[in-house]
Scaffold this active site. Structure first.
Site, PDB file in Angstrom:
ATOM      1  N   GLU A   1       1.045  12.939  -3.387  1.00 18.53           N
ATOM      2  CA  GLU A   1       0.606  12.856  -1.892  1.00 18.53           C
ATOM      3  C   GLU A   1       1.537  13.782  -1.164  1.00 18.53           C
ATOM      4  OE1 GLU A   1      -0.395   9.961   1.607  1.00 18.53           O
ATOM      5  OE2 GLU A   1       0.931   9.186   0.065  1.00 18.53           O
TER       6      GLU A   1
ATOM      7  N   CYS B   1      -3.037   7.155   5.678  1.00 17.33           N
ATOM      8  CA  CYS B   1      -2.841   6.874   4.266  1.00 17.33           C
ATOM      9  C   CYS B   1      -4.340   7.416   3.548  1.00 17.33           C
ATOM     10  CB  CYS B   1      -2.762   5.505   3.850  1.00 17.33           C
ATOM     11  SG  CYS B   1      -3.742   4.308   5.020  1.00 17.33           S
TER      12      CYS B   1
ATOM     13  N   GLU C   1       0.976  -0.932   0.154  1.00 13.41           N
ATOM     14  CA  GLU C   1      -0.029  -0.079   0.002  1.00 13.41           C
ATOM     15  C   GLU C   1       0.814   1.087   0.069  1.00 13.41           C
ATOM     16  OE1 GLU C   1      -1.672   2.884   2.869  1.00 13.41           O
ATOM     17  OE2 GLU C   1      -2.588   0.820   3.442  1.00 13.41           O
TER      18      GLU C   1
END
Length: 498
Positions: free
Chosen positions: A388, A298, A261
């Site tokens: 991100e 996340c 992930e």
């Protein structure tokens, strides 16, 4: 408790000559042994030995083991909170909640495997009289893949680290685990390893079922993922680190699954009627979600997309008002705080980006929120805005109309989550948007915020690349166990298998 600073290798606490110091937010630093390639080989070899018993253990025995780990963690509750808070700066309430989640998922997996339904067994019985050819007896089930490697996460010292979701689901499947502990919270990793070790002993399992290796350079991680006896890897962390390990797994003579992930900007799409009816309420909710845990989730919703108009001015003003007096928040590590500052500078330097709320001066481990705004055209033409930024940074994207909003959605890379804020009057627009979003994310939400991931049967925590490296797998919920299993058919072996 004072950490002893050793690795747990197949039931033995082992030190090494080279040490590293922890970097706690409060309290004295502790010394920990640095992992080596030799320790990796020792741990993985022991895990392979353990697999011949643990991989063929009953569901009852594995459930007992998972529950024993949960019991041992609960028995160390106060010490875990104390050292976790010292190392990470996370508040006690957050760590207590995360410990509850960790224990809860261990117990959930224990109950889930008991009836064997997770194995998806199929049985086509022999048809010896079938013409023109008889059919053999064929039974299908799932078997554990073998020893697996798990990399602890920086942002969840309990739920995604030593005995977190990857380790717990691998144990439930029947796979021994070698954990590479995260150096940002080595003391927390050590005390959780002690809990697992105690459970291994009380359940009389092969000691190679679990090992913890602390610290070490990239060569330690490389040795772990490329060891020929490791059959899969679990990872939660940065895109750069995860992609490097993913490539190493693919380059092996026997490529193996890398279940990574890697991150997400988790965009939120605000429909016109919802903004008109409750824009300030949504703005306050976004501000709270954006800064929860200093944005170190996340699923942090880093981007809001909405159609330009007078309501957007009010939305932005409400966000600024909610955050302008927000105090500084401690980041998990100095490196994460530094990366946040760098990402913030990159966004601020993009042409056509307005800074709505500037970050305040803080020390080298603390940050304050940053909020920016841009147009749909500018967003679509600047890839730097889609990266991100791990922390409390938000971007408001003003689009011209619903067509451009859909263009923004179509241009997204894979995400963990996409959220729609809508009212009944937005039904047509929402229905048109959902087919796009479901190709972009693993979890779609309506009228909520993505921070917070429920541990349950129906949860999907993953998504198309680069959110994760295996789009059909989840790292949260009972379906996480499936990642560590492979299909096996048994033909005409009905007299030899249960």
């Amino acid at each position: 408790m004072e950490p002893h600073g050793k690795h747990l290798i197949a039931g033995e606490w082992i030190g090494t000559d080279t040490q590293f110091l922890s970097d706690p937010v409060q309290g004295a630093a502790s010394s920990f042994s640095v992992g080596t390639v030799a320790l990796v080989d020792q741990a993985v070899t022991a895990a392979e030995d353990a697999f011949w018993s643990f991989g063929y253990s009953s569901q009852d025995d594995r459930a007992r083991f998972l529950n024993a780990i949960a019991d041992e963690i609960e028995a160390r509750a106060d010490d875990i909170t104390a050292i976790g808070s010292s190392e990470t700066g996370l508040p006690e309430g957050r760590l207590q909640g995360e410990r509850g989640r960790t224990v809860g998922q261990l117990r959930l997996f224990a109950s889930h495997i008991l009836d064997g339904a997770y194995l998806d067994r199929q049985h086509d019985r022999a048809l010896p009289d079938r013409t023109p050819l008889p059919r053999p007896d064929i039974q299908l089930t799932k078997r554990p893949v073998g020893p697996v490697a798990v990399f602890g996460a920086s942002n969840f010292p309990l739920a995604f680290s030593t005995a977190g979701g990857d380790t717990a689901s691998a144990f439930a499947a029947g796979c021994p685990v070698v954990v590479r502990g995260h150096s940002s919270h080595p003391g927390t990793g050590e005390i959780i390893a002690e809990a697992v070790h105690a459970a291994v002993k009380s359940c009389e399992l092969h000691p190679g079922v679990f090992s913890l290796i602390q610290g070490g350079d990239f060569d330690v991680g490389q040795a772990l993922v490329q060891h020929p006896l490791i059959k899969a890897v679990g990872f939660t962390g940065s895109f750069r680190g995860g992609r490097a390990l993913f490539d190493l797994c693919a380059q092996r003579s026997e490529p193996i699954p890398f279940l990574g992930e890697l991150g997400s900007i988790n965009p939120m799409f605000l429909m016109p009627a919802a903004v008109a009816a409750r824009g300030p309420e949504i703005a306050k909710g976004w501000a709270a979600s954006l800064t929860m845990g200093a944005g170190q989730f996340c699923t942090n919703p880093g981007v809001v997309v909405l159609i330009d108009g007078p309501e957007v001015d009010s939305f932005e003003a409400t966000v600024i008002d909610a955050l302008k007096d927000h105090g500084s928040q401690t980041m998990l590590t100095k490196d994460i705080a530094s990366a946040y500052a760098k990402g913030r500078s990159i966004v601020a330097g993009v042409d056509g980006v307005r800074e709505l709320l500037a970050a305040k001066e803080s020390d080298d481990r603390s940050v304050t929120p940053s909020v920016f705004a841009t147009t749909g055209e500018n967003w679509l033409s600047n890839d730097a805005l889609t990266e991100e930024v791990f922390g409390p940074l938000g971007i408001v994207v003003r689009v011209k109309n619903m067509t451009q909003l859909q263009e923004v959605a179509l241009g997204l890379e894979g995400q963990l989550t996409c959220t729609v804020l809508c009212d009944v009057e937005d039904s047509a627009e929402t229905k048109a948007l959902l087919p796009i979003l479901e190709r972009k994310a693993g979890r779609l939400l309506a009228n909520g915020f993505p921070t917070g991931v429920e541990v349950c049967d129906a949860m999907m925590h993953g998504g198309p690349y680069p959110a994760s490296t295996t789009f059909g797998a989840t790292s949260v919920g009972t379906m996480a166990i499936q990642r560590w299993l492979r299909l096996v058919s048994y033909q005409n072996l009905q007299d030899f298998i249960a």
